[in-house]
Design a protein around this motif. Structure first.
Motif, PDB file in Angstrom:
ATOM      1  N   ASP A  11       0.891  -1.168   0.000  1.00 38.50           N
ATOM      2  CA  ASP A  11       0.000   0.000   0.000  1.00 38.50           C
ATOM      3  C   ASP A  11       0.924   1.211   0.000  1.00 38.50           C
ATOM      4  O   ASP A  11       1.536   1.529   1.020  1.00 38.50           O
ATOM      5  N   TRP A  12       1.061   1.851  -1.161  1.00 37.43           N
ATOM      6  CA  TRP A  12       2.092   2.865  -1.356  1.00 37.43           C
ATOM      7  C   TRP A  12       1.432   4.226  -1.575  1.00 37.43           C
ATOM      8  O   TRP A  12       0.886   4.494  -2.645  1.00 37.43           O
ATOM      9  N   GLY A  13       1.498   5.043  -0.551  1.00 38.50           N
ATOM     10  CA  GLY A  13       0.841   6.347  -0.619  1.00 38.50           C
ATOM     11  C   GLY A  13       1.819   7.472  -0.890  1.00 38.50           C
ATOM     12  O   GLY A  13       2.994   7.243  -1.199  1.00 38.50           O
ATOM     13  N   THR A  14       1.318   8.691  -0.750  1.00 34.14           N
ATOM     14  CA  THR A  14       2.130   9.864  -1.054  1.00 34.14           C
ATOM     15  C   THR A  14       3.253  10.052  -0.039  1.00 34.14           C
ATOM     16  O   THR A  14       4.379  10.377  -0.399  1.00 34.14           O
ATOM     17  N   THR A  15       2.954   9.794   1.228  1.00 36.83           N
ATOM     18  CA  THR A  15       3.965  10.057   2.256  1.00 36.83           C
ATOM     19  C   THR A  15       4.394   8.802   3.025  1.00 36.83           C
ATOM     20  O   THR A  15       5.392   8.841   3.732  1.00 36.83           O
ATOM     21  N   ASN A  16       3.652   7.723   2.894  1.00 31.59           N
ATOM     22  CA  ASN A  16       3.992   6.507   3.632  1.00 31.59           C
ATOM     23  C   ASN A  16       3.759   5.286   2.750  1.00 31.59           C
ATOM     24  O   ASN A  16       3.077   5.366   1.737  1.00 31.59           O
ATOM     25  N   ARG A  17       4.322   4.163   3.179  1.00 36.39           N
ATOM     26  CA  ARG A  17       4.005   2.903   2.499  1.00 36.39           C
ATOM     27  C   ARG A  17       4.063   1.775   3.525  1.00 36.39           C
ATOM     28  O   ARG A  17       4.728   1.886   4.572  1.00 36.39           O
ATOM     29  N   ARG A  18       3.352   0.718   3.216  1.00 41.69           N
ATOM     30  CA  ARG A  18       3.360  -0.489   4.030  1.00 41.69           C
ATOM     31  C   ARG A  18       3.478  -1.670   3.077  1.00 41.69           C
ATOM     32  O   ARG A  18       2.894  -1.636   1.983  1.00 41.69           O
ATOM     33  N   ASN A  71      -0.350   9.711 -11.603  1.00 46.21           N
ATOM     34  CA  ASN A  71       0.611  10.327 -12.536  1.00 46.21           C
ATOM     35  C   ASN A  71       1.849  10.858 -11.817  1.00 46.21           C
ATOM     36  O   ASN A  71       2.814  11.246 -12.456  1.00 46.21           O
ATOM     37  N   ARG A  72       1.816  10.875 -10.487  1.00 48.03           N
ATOM     38  CA  ARG A  72       3.016  11.249  -9.742  1.00 48.03           C
ATOM     39  C   ARG A  72       3.727  10.019  -9.198  1.00 48.03           C
ATOM     40  O   ARG A  72       4.686  10.140  -8.438  1.00 48.03           O
ATOM     41  N   GLY A  73       3.254   8.824  -9.553  1.00 40.62           N
ATOM     42  CA  GLY A  73       3.826   7.597  -8.995  1.00 40.62           C
ATOM     43  C   GLY A  73       4.742   6.883  -9.974  1.00 40.62           C
ATOM     44  O   GLY A  73       5.409   7.505 -10.792  1.00 40.62           O
ATOM     45  N   TRP A  74       4.764   5.559  -9.872  1.00 37.87           N
ATOM     46  CA  TRP A  74       5.648   4.744 -10.707  1.00 37.87           C
ATOM     47  C   TRP A  74       5.144   4.742 -12.146  1.00 37.87           C
ATOM     48  O   TRP A  74       5.857   5.072 -13.079  1.00 37.87           O
ATOM     49  N   ARG A  75       3.909   4.343 -12.302  1.00 43.95           N
ATOM     50  CA  ARG A  75       3.287   4.351 -13.620  1.00 43.95           C
ATOM     51  C   ARG A  75       1.795   4.590 -13.407  1.00 43.95           C
ATOM     52  O   ARG A  75       1.203   4.067 -12.470  1.00 43.95           O
ATOM     53  N   GLU A  76       1.200   5.390 -14.298  1.00 42.17           N
ATOM     54  CA  GLU A  76      -0.218   5.690 -14.146  1.00 42.17           C
ATOM     55  C   GLU A  76      -1.056   4.474 -14.515  1.00 42.17           C
ATOM     56  O   GLU A  76      -0.941   3.929 -15.618  1.00 42.17           O
ATOM     57  N   ALA A  77      -1.884   4.042 -13.578  1.00 43.09           N
ATOM     58  CA  ALA A  77      -2.830   2.956 -13.825  1.00 43.09           C
ATOM     59  C   ALA A  77      -4.195   3.611 -14.018  1.00 43.09           C
ATOM     60  O   ALA A  77      -4.805   4.041 -13.040  1.00 43.09           O
ATOM     61  N   PRO A  78      -4.681   3.695 -15.252  1.00 42.48           N
ATOM     62  CA  PRO A  78      -5.913   4.467 -15.514  1.00 42.48           C
ATOM     63  C   PRO A  78      -7.085   4.002 -14.640  1.00 42.48           C
ATOM     64  O   PRO A  78      -7.239   2.815 -14.368  1.00 42.48           O
ATOM     65  N   TYR A  79      -7.906   4.966 -14.225  1.00 37.97           N
ATOM     66  CA  TYR A  79      -9.062   4.677 -13.370  1.00 37.97           C
ATOM     67  C   TYR A  79     -10.041   3.727 -14.051  1.00 37.97           C
ATOM     68  O   TYR A  79     -10.287   3.833 -15.252  1.00 37.97           O
ATOM     69  N   VAL A  80     -10.610   2.834 -13.246  1.00 36.42           N
ATOM     70  CA  VAL A  80     -11.701   1.966 -13.706  1.00 36.42           C
ATOM     71  C   VAL A  80     -13.010   2.663 -13.354  1.00 36.42           C
ATOM     72  O   VAL A  80     -13.182   3.095 -12.217  1.00 36.42           O
ATOM     73  N   PRO A  81     -13.928   2.790 -14.299  1.00 38.99           N
ATOM     74  CA  PRO A  81     -15.190   3.475 -13.964  1.00 38.99           C
ATOM     75  C   PRO A  81     -16.072   2.613 -13.063  1.00 38.99           C
ATOM     76  O   PRO A  81     -16.084   1.383 -13.196  1.00 38.99           O
ATOM     77  N   CYS A  82     -16.794   3.242 -12.150  1.00 40.28           N
ATOM     78  CA  CYS A  82     -17.727   2.478 -11.321  1.00 40.28           C
ATOM     79  C   CYS A  82     -19.054   2.371 -12.056  1.00 40.28           C
ATOM     80  O   CYS A  82     -19.345   3.207 -12.895  1.00 40.28           O
ATOM     81  N   PRO A  83     -19.887   1.339 -11.836  1.00 42.82           N
ATOM     82  CA  PRO A  83     -19.693   0.328 -10.794  1.00 42.82           C
ATOM     83  C   PRO A  83     -18.485  -0.562 -11.070  1.00 42.82           C
ATOM     84  O   PRO A  83     -18.278  -0.978 -12.214  1.00 42.82           O
ATOM     85  N   ALA A  84     -17.717  -0.838 -10.014  1.00 40.27           N
ATOM     86  CA  ALA A  84     -16.491  -1.606 -10.172  1.00 40.27           C
ATOM     87  C   ALA A  84     -16.318  -2.564  -8.999  1.00 40.27           C
ATOM     88  O   ALA A  84     -16.547  -2.201  -7.853  1.00 40.27           O
ATOM     89  N   GLY A  85     -15.926  -3.799  -9.335  1.00 33.74           N
ATOM     90  CA  GLY A  85     -15.610  -4.797  -8.321  1.00 33.74           C
ATOM     91  C   GLY A  85     -14.180  -5.266  -8.494  1.00 33.74           C
ATOM     92  O   GLY A  85     -13.433  -4.739  -9.338  1.00 33.74           O
ATOM     93  N   ALA A  86     -13.807  -6.291  -7.716  1.00 35.46           N
ATOM     94  CA  ALA A  86     -12.432  -6.782  -7.741  1.00 35.46           C
ATOM     95  C   ALA A  86     -12.048  -7.316  -9.125  1.00 35.46           C
ATOM     96  O   ALA A  86     -10.895  -7.194  -9.550  1.00 35.46           O
ATOM     97  N   ASP A  87     -13.039  -7.904  -9.824  1.00 38.97           N
ATOM     98  CA  ASP A  87     -12.727  -8.443 -11.161  1.00 38.97           C
ATOM     99  C   ASP A  87     -12.295  -7.325 -12.118  1.00 38.97           C
ATOM    100  O   ASP A  87     -11.336  -7.475 -12.876  1.00 38.97           O
ATOM    101  N   ALA A  88     -13.005  -6.192 -12.064  1.00 41.67           N
ATOM    102  CA  ALA A  88     -12.652  -5.074 -12.946  1.00 41.67           C
ATOM    103  C   ALA A  88     -11.281  -4.520 -12.589  1.00 41.67           C
ATOM    104  O   ALA A  88     -10.496  -4.157 -13.466  1.00 41.67           O
TER     105      ALA A  88
END
Lengths: 295, 295
Positions: A11-18, A71-88
């Motif tokens: 879980d990699w955020g702007t200021t912390n990661r786990r 877009n400020r991270g490693w690589r942009e993973a384009p948003y999935v439109p909702c409704p969205a589940g784990a499969d999407a």
């Protein structure tokens, strides 16, 4: 190496990661948390940073969630439109190396429900359902700088909206004319509940905030100002979220920082809405596990 | 020297000041405006600054209004509680030198209507009535960093409330995650009116603001973001003010900066409320003249 054996969840955020190494049976073999968030990674430094994670946790397939996919991270993973589940989400993973290192996308909303985006919360929300801790039709609140209210329907993210509650409070605390009065720690105390009550009574935020300044100048300091200001903002946030929830939920599932969850819990209780808290780490892990099961 | 002969009127704010020499017949003989507001006056420097005003405008009695009477000004002129008219202000002048140099007090509100304070606007409001430009039972709006909505009753300041509208907009523009999107000049354009409409439709500010960020990330940039954000805040401000006005005014008198008045005018017009504008300088001069007539 397959996702059915050990894998690494990040879980990699702007200021912390786990990061965790998860065994085939779901047990956590090893983990760490640090402040090497996006802002601490130098230009082009993500491959080395990911290699360092594998040095600590072992050479396993790795799924990353959170702002690392912005877009400020490693690589942009384009948003999935909702409704969205784990499969999407699983189908839209941005693979750095197929089957070995992937970034989970965020979720977006467009159209009538209003433009909105999330990145990181989607994994937690779906994980909470997978754990059986949130019902598949829950109203979920993720407090924070940008608080998210997420309506689940049949276990999918059906719609959501984001409130700038935490950021506005921080702006007021740091840069506004109220700053000298907003120095104390915010607690779900009498002052907080007075702010919540004012918001539920329809008090406008812009007006209610100046009241803090006026009471200070007039020596009418009945409430702790920081708690009152927070109560006014969170009360307004909760009131709007409940009003726009067409399913009229009387229970909210809270996922997030314990101190913030306690504030939302108090605001909800004042409006006779019950709440339960889910640990954010448990939710992330369950969400990533759910996605790996679809790979 | 009496107030029936020439006198000097000063509107002395935090960052600017204006001074006029007014003749016995009310004509302006001389005036100037500069940026020697409170913040530019060194510790203990007010007597010299006032002497410098007299060097430019002549040795006459002088009345000062505005933040110069605050605890950060020359001398604190304690607030007069509302309902308050020119007679109450005149009776509570803080005299530096009796009959020669005095500071007009601000007005405060306590009790059920909510704690609130003003300092400077009271002179303009009473001046607008004295000029016959505002009816004695008007609803007056003074846009700005801290926008004031003032309900007059029988020519007295009956009640009022302050909105942090301008300050919150400036915080967002300067320090928030939205700052990169809020660079354009705000105009009463389509984006502004869309923000106003959202606010009147009950859109929560905290949620509506994040929509600006989301539309930017999703490439849905239909409205000019700065105008939209301003419209959302001013719309929320206007909506709350009209809702809390028990007299249900359909006309509002605007006093203040022309660019801000144009925005409030547009927001009011969108809600079928008419407005008229009064020049702030005219209002200050008329207000101070009214007070001198009671000395």
């Amino acid at each position: 190496m397959t996702w059915q054996d050990s894998y690494i969840a990040v879980d990699w955020g702007t200021t912390n990661r786990r990061a965790w190494r998860v065994e085939a049976d779901g047990e956590i073999a090893n983990s760490f948390a640090d402040d090497l968030g996006l802002l601490a990674v130098p230009e082009g430094g993500f491959p080395a940073a990911a290699a360092a994670i594998r040095q600590r946790l072992g050479d396993h397939p790795m799924l990353l969630a959170g702002m690392v996919g912005s877009n400020r991270g490693w690589r942009e993973a384009p948003y999935v439109p909702c409704p969205a589940g784990a499969d999407a989400l699983a189908a839209a993973i941005a693979w750095i190396e197929p089957g070995y290192t992937g970034i989970v996308p965020g979720v977006c909303q467009t159209g009538e429900a209003g433009a909105d985006v999330m990145r990181g919360e989607e994994v937690q929300v779906l994980g909470a359902v997978a754990l059986g801790l949130a019902p598949p039709d829950a109203l979920i609140c993720h407090p924070g700088t940008h608080a998210k209210w997420i309506r689940l329907h049949d276990g999918q993210i059906a719609r959501f909206h984001t409130m700038m509650t935490g950021e506005v409070f921080n702006l007021l605390k740091t840069h506004s004319i109220l700053a000298p009065q907003l120095t104390s720690q915010v607690l779900p105390d009498k002052g907080f509940l007075a702010g919540v009550a004012a918001a539920f009574a329809g008090q406008n935020i812009l007006s209610g905030l100046f009241g803090i300044r006026a009471r200070y100048l007039l020596g009418e300091g009945s409430h702790e100002p920081a708690s009152f200001a927070s109560g006014l903002l969170i009360g307004s946030d909760v009131r709007a979220a409940l009003a726009s929830d067409t399913a009229r939920s009387r229970e909210v599932v809270l996922i997030g920082r314990p101190d913030l969850c306690a504030l939302y819990e108090a605001a909800l209780a004042a409006h006779d809405v019950s709440s339960r808290r889910i640990d954010g780490n448990d939710a992330v892990l369950a969400g990533i596990r759910l996605i790996t099961e679809m790979l």
